[in-house]
Design a protein around this motif. Structure first.
Motif, short mmCIF file in Angstrom:
data_model
loop_
_atom_site.label_atom_id
_atom_site.label_comp_id
_atom_site.label_asym_id
_atom_site.label_seq_id
_atom_site.Cartn_x
_atom_site.Cartn_y
_atom_site.Cartn_z
N PHE A 14 -7.16 5.18 -2.63
CA PHE A 14 -7.93 5.02 -3.78
C PHE A 14 -8.35 3.39 -3.88
N PRO A 15 -9.81 3.01 -3.71
CA PRO A 15 -10.07 1.62 -3.58
C PRO A 15 -9.11 0.77 -4.83
N THR A 16 -8.64 -0.30 -4.38
CA THR A 16 -7.85 -1.18 -5.23
C THR A 16 -8.35 -2.03 -6.00
N TYR A 17 -9.79 -2.39 -5.78
CA TYR A 17 -10.49 -3.38 -6.57
C TYR A 17 -10.98 -2.58 -7.97
N VAL A 18 -11.34 -1.26 -7.80
CA VAL A 18 -11.60 -0.32 -8.93
C VAL A 18 -10.56 -0.33 -10.04
N LYS A 19 -9.28 -0.03 -9.54
CA LYS A 19 -8.06 -0.08 -10.35
C LYS A 19 -7.83 -1.51 -11.11
N ALA A 20 -8.11 -2.51 -10.22
CA ALA A 20 -7.86 -3.81 -10.74
C ALA A 20 -9.11 -4.37 -11.83
N ASP A 21 -10.07 -3.65 -11.85
CA ASP A 21 -11.47 -4.01 -12.57
C ASP A 21 -11.32 -2.82 -13.60
N ILE A 22 -10.36 -2.30 -14.02
CA ILE A 22 -10.34 -1.50 -15.06
C ILE A 22 -10.55 -1.95 -16.46
N LYS A 23 -11.39 -1.22 -17.43
CA LYS A 23 -11.53 -2.03 -18.30
C LYS A 23 -10.52 -1.48 -19.74
N GLN A 24 -9.85 -0.62 -19.44
CA GLN A 24 -8.92 0.00 -20.45
C GLN A 24 -7.36 -1.04 -20.63
N PRO A 25 -7.14 -1.10 -21.65
CA PRO A 25 -5.60 -1.93 -21.52
C PRO A 25 -4.61 -1.23 -21.08
N ILE A 26 -4.00 -1.96 -20.20
CA ILE A 26 -2.71 -1.61 -19.43
C ILE A 26 -1.46 -2.19 -20.11
N GLU A 27 -0.46 -1.13 -20.33
CA GLU A 27 0.62 -1.47 -20.98
C GLU A 27 1.65 -1.78 -20.12
N PHE A 28 1.84 -0.92 -18.97
CA PHE A 28 2.82 -0.72 -17.79
C PHE A 28 2.16 -0.83 -16.57
N LEU A 29 2.52 -1.71 -15.79
CA LEU A 29 2.24 -1.89 -14.36
C LEU A 29 3.41 -1.31 -13.45
N ILE A 30 3.40 -0.08 -12.75
CA ILE A 30 4.33 0.33 -12.07
C ILE A 30 4.02 0.23 -10.75
N VAL A 31 5.21 -0.24 -10.07
CA VAL A 31 5.15 -0.56 -8.51
C VAL A 31 5.97 0.69 -7.82
N ASN A 32 5.09 1.68 -6.81
CA ASN A 32 5.70 2.60 -6.36
C ASN A 32 6.33 2.23 -5.13
N ALA A 33 7.63 2.09 -5.08
CA ALA A 33 8.58 1.62 -3.89
C ALA A 33 9.44 2.59 -3.61
N VAL A 34 9.36 4.06 -4.16
CA VAL A 34 10.41 4.95 -4.04
C VAL A 34 10.50 5.56 -2.85
N GLU A 35 9.39 5.79 -2.30
CA GLU A 35 9.34 6.16 -0.61
C GLU A 35 10.29 7.36 -0.58
N CYS A 36 9.89 8.78 -1.13
CA CYS A 36 10.87 9.75 -1.19
C CYS A 36 10.48 10.62 -0.09
N GLU A 37 9.68 10.64 0.60
CA GLU A 37 9.31 11.59 1.87
C GLU A 37 10.50 11.23 3.03
N PRO A 38 11.07 12.18 3.51
CA PRO A 38 12.03 12.03 4.51
C PRO A 38 11.36 11.23 5.87
N TYR A 39 12.13 10.51 6.47
CA TYR A 39 12.05 10.09 7.72
C TYR A 39 11.22 8.66 7.60
N ILE A 40 10.47 8.40 6.20
CA ILE A 40 9.51 7.50 6.30
C ILE A 40 10.34 6.10 5.62
N THR A 41 10.08 4.96 6.17
CA THR A 41 10.97 3.85 5.87
C THR A 41 10.25 2.62 5.84
N ALA A 42 8.77 2.75 5.92
CA ALA A 42 7.86 1.54 6.00
C ALA A 42 7.93 0.41 4.64
N ASP A 43 8.07 1.13 3.61
CA ASP A 43 8.04 0.41 2.42
C ASP A 43 9.56 -0.20 2.40
#
Length: 813
Positions: free
Chosen positions: A153-182
């Motif tokens: 999803f284009p990041t600038y669209v999320k950054a330019d959202i007009k709705q008030p944001i209460e919580f900013l969540i950073v997804n660093a879970v990386e739950c998929e097996p084998y993947i360790t990039a994050d």
């Protein structure tokens, strides 16, 4: 709200439904640092690597490009550019297989690196806090950053959202097996990740930022806590290891206990989610001025000797990554882009790395076995228990197989995140996720076709309305507009209308005519073509027509009542008269053959001809009598029964008179065609005398029968008339008696005159004859005596009837 914040800061974590625990296999790649690979021989850069519209090409084949140079520019919403991963020459711009399960060809730019790896001019921002909101969003947009952990999803669209944001969540879970990039990225570049988080806080201004990390990444958790300790609005939250806790909606539930509504997005509940790699790319774009041209990719699997994470330039072929990490393929080797749960098998290793590529998995047959044949569902409900979106996977699969797309949408198919947990636990090895993916594509195609059809209908309706409007305008242009009236003219028209109304109130024909004349004068004075008003004249005309119709109906009724006789009795009288005439004709026809036999000539042929002529004349006379009867009956129709009887008798007398006149004329007609030959003349004279005798005899018989029947009818009718209706007056009775006597005398006189006249002509004609003359004299003498006797009888009967009628008249008086 304060209670929720307190719970989050204390480290409270909520659970989401479903989930599975597949083998992690993360230790294969997370023990080494991120490696930098040598430049590949070829870079294949697709112009579309995200959700949204393609960018517009601004380069051409054969052009030299620098590292970080823009190859496309955004031209539509949700469109981001792509950049050159390294300096070199554009060797081709053509479609190549895409990094997608379908491997459909997409337009790509093929670059041959020159080995210099020379950057284009960069514009870093050492102090981003001085930039405005729009400037930061524009930097992110021009850097080509899109989501690097999900669908792109284009990041600038999320950054330019007009709705008030209460919580900013950073997804660093990386739950998929084998993947360790994050995981490795946070270990080595935690500071840059935190700087990216702070940039998003500056853009969105949320109440709190929560970084969610699974508890199987202790080194990454420690590194992030150390980097974010100076920022009180950033909370590092540890979550339990369960798949798919890295799903956007599942992570929101874990960290905030809020649920995204069906068909909604996290922004609807005041939450925004970004991936760790995305925030690192934001930091590089703002602080360093670098566009997104590379990312961390995990290369792992049992067939990889040096499994680990590498910095891969976008467009680097998968084959180059595998070769650099020591790839030893096995027979029927599979290479998967992504993890074992949500990844897909690549059709070829010549496909380039894109912005959403986070893992290249090359397992052996023990690691990732080939799925067996699909079996029938045993309805164990394991798929429903494992679904993190609380769906009914078994039911969705049935609807997908039967292509019941409406029911699929009713059962919230698009809430499925395609995590593969249902297929992972299915004992029948049903590829449930594949059914869902195909059904989603077909539903989207149907919706797109419907949108096209609706737009086409709107265009058609708009065009039709426009044509009708233009046609109406053309018609109105040709209509003559009436000239504006002056106040004097309006007053004249009003006066004329008032006069017309006053005159038309009388309701007669003259008022209507006067009104019409007044309207015509008013039109003439105004000089305009006004619509004529003939309503009053039409009413008068209709009234006159109605009066005339009623008058005609009244006259017709009077005529019918005055001339209508007693239908039943007059019909009886006319029928009796016709019957008697027919009886006389039959008597003539029956007597005719006997006479013909008695006076048969010697020459058979001539006799037959003469007989035929006689029969024809007799028939003609009978037809004349029959045709004369109705006219006479209708002409002398009496009003009462007695008059009807008298009229019938008069009609019969007239019919007899006409028959006698025809019979007396026959010998004269026979004289005209008299033959020259004496023999023929004698024969003709004999025939004529026989016919005369026959006619006289038939007339006498008819007269007797008629008089007898008339007397019977008169006698029968008298008592009925005396009972039903009063007798006629004396004058009418006397007139009737006189008429009867006169007719009786006339009949007797005509009978006496007819006897000598009938025989005189034959005697003169037959004078030269010798033998036949004596016979004819004897015959005529006999006929004369009989006829005189009959005439006397008829006269006596007539006189008796006259006397009777006179007596009845005297009795009535």
């Amino acid at each position: 709200m304060e209670k929720l914040l307190e719970q989050i800061k204390k480290g409270t974590v909520w659970a989401f439904p479903g989930g599975v625990h597949p083998p992690q296999q993360k230790t294969l790649s997370n023990s080494a640092r991120i490696a930098r690979l040598p430049l590949p021989d070829k870079l294949v850069v697709p112009i579309k690597q995200h959700i949204g519209a393609n960018g517009k090409l601004i380069v051409e084949k054969g052009q030299q490009v620098l590292k970080g140079q823009a190859l496309t520019v955004p031209v539509a919403n949700w469109s981001v550019p792509v950049h050159a991963p390294s300096s070199g020459t554009i060797t081709d711009i053509s479609p190549v297989p895409s990094a997608h399960p379908s491997a459909l060809p997409e337009l790509s730019i093929i670059i041959e690196p020159d080995g210099k790896d020379q950057w284009c001019e960069l514009t870093p921002t050492p102090n981003p806090s001085e930039l405005s909101h729009d400037e930061l969003v524009d930097i992110i947009h021009q850097a080509g950053i899109s989501g690097m952990g999900g669908a792109g999803f284009p990041t600038y669209v999320k950054a330019d959202i007009k709705q008030p944001i209460e919580f900013l969540i950073v997804n660093a879970v990386e739950c998929e097996p084998y993947i360790t990039a994050d995981d490795v990225l946070m270990r080595e570049h935690a500071k840059q990740v935190v700087q990216g988080i702070e940039l998003m806080q500056q853009i969105l201004n949320p109440t709190l930022c929560i970084v969610g990390i699974e508890d199987n990444k202790p080194e990454a958790i420690a590194a992030m806590k150390s980097a974010a300790e100076h920022n009180a609005n950033i909370v590092i939250q540890t979550v339990p290891t369960v798949y798919p806790s890295g799903g956007e909606k599942q992570l929101i539930k874990l960290l905030t206990n809020r649920e995204v509504p069906s068909g909604g997005i996290p922004a609807d509940i005041g939450i925004l989610v970004h991936n760790t790699g995305t925030l690192f790319a934001v930091q590089q774009a703002v602080y360093e001025g670098k566009p997104l041209i590379e990312r961390v990719v995990t290369v792992t699997g049992n067939t990889i000797h040096n499994a680990g994470n590498v910095w891969a330039l976008l467009g680097t072929e998968v084959k180059h990554l595998l070769d650099c990490q020591g790839f030893s393929p096995v027979p029927q080797q599979r290479v998967v882009m992504g993890g074992p749960m949500m990844g897909f098998t690549l059709p070829t290793v010549r496909i380039g790395v894109i912005k959403t590529t986070n893992c290249i998995l090359a397992p052996d047959h023990k690691e990732l076995a080939e799925p067996g044949p699909e079996k029938a569902c045993i309805r164990c409900s394991a798929c429903a228990d494992a679904c993190p979106a609380s769906l009914l996977p078994q039911q969705l699969q049935w609807f997908a197989k039967s292509k019941e797309y409406d029911k699929l949408q009713e059962h919230n198919l698009f809430d499925c995140i395609e995590c593969g947990a249902c297929a992972y636990v299915c004992p029948s090895e049903i590829p449930l996720v594949q059914y869902y993916r195909v059904a989603k594509v077909e539903i989207k195609e149907q919706q797109a076709e419907k949108i096209k059809a609706d737009r086409a209908k709107e265009r058609f309706d708009a065009r039709k309305e426009r044509l009708e409007r233009e046609q109406q305008e053309r018609q109105n242009r040709h209509k003559r507009k009436p000239a504006a009236k002056t106040p004097d003219e309006k007053q004249k028209v009003a006066d004329a209308l008032a006069r017309v109304k006053s005159k038309s109130s009388d309701g007669d024909e003259k008022s209507a005519v006067a009104a019409a004349i007044a309207r015509a004068k008013a039109k003439k004075q105004q000089g305009e073509e006004l619509e004529p008003d003939n309503s009053e004249v039409a009413k008068e005309r209709a009234l006159r027509k109605e009066k005339a119709r009623k008058y005609k109906e009244q006259k017709a009724a009077e005529g019918e009542s005055s001339s209508a006789p007693d239908d039943k009795k007059s019909a009886v009288a006319a029928a009796i008269a016709r019957a008697k005439a027919k009886k006389a004709a039959q008597a003539k026809q029956s007597a005719e053959p006997q006479n013909d036999e008695a006076i048969a000539p010697a020459d058979d042929k001539k006799a037959a001809v003469a007989a035929a002529i006689a029969r024809a004349k007799a028939k003609k006379a009978a037809q004349a009598e029959q045709s004369a009867e109705p006219k006479n009956d209708e002409a002398i129709a009496p009003a009462d029964d007695k008059k009807a009887a008298v009229a019938a008798a008069i009609a019969r007398a007239k019919a007899k008179k006409a028959a006698q006149a025809e019979q007396s004329a026959e010998p004269q007609n026979d004289e005209a065609p008299a033959p020259a030959d004496d023999k023929k003349a004698a024969v003709a004279a004999a025939i004529a005398r026989a016919k005369a005798k026959k006619a006289t005899k038939a007339a006498a018989q008819t007269q007797q029968s008629d008089e007898a029947s008339a007397a019977e009818q008169t006698c029968d009718a008298e008592p009925e008339n005396s009972q039903v209706s009063p007798p006629a007056d004396d004058k009418k009775a006397a007139v009737a008696a006189a008429i009867a006597r006169a007719k009786a005398k006339k009949a007797a006189k005509e009978a006496e005159q007819s006897a000598p006249s009938e025989h005189s002509a034959p005697e003169q004609i037959n004078e030269p004859q010798t033998s036949s003359g004596s016979d004819s004299e004897e015959t005529s003498s006999e006929q004369t005596a009989a006829e005189k006797k009959k005439a006397a009888v008829a006269a006596a009967i007539a006189r008796a009837k006259a006397k009777k009628l006179q007596k009845e008249g005297n009795d009535q008086s």
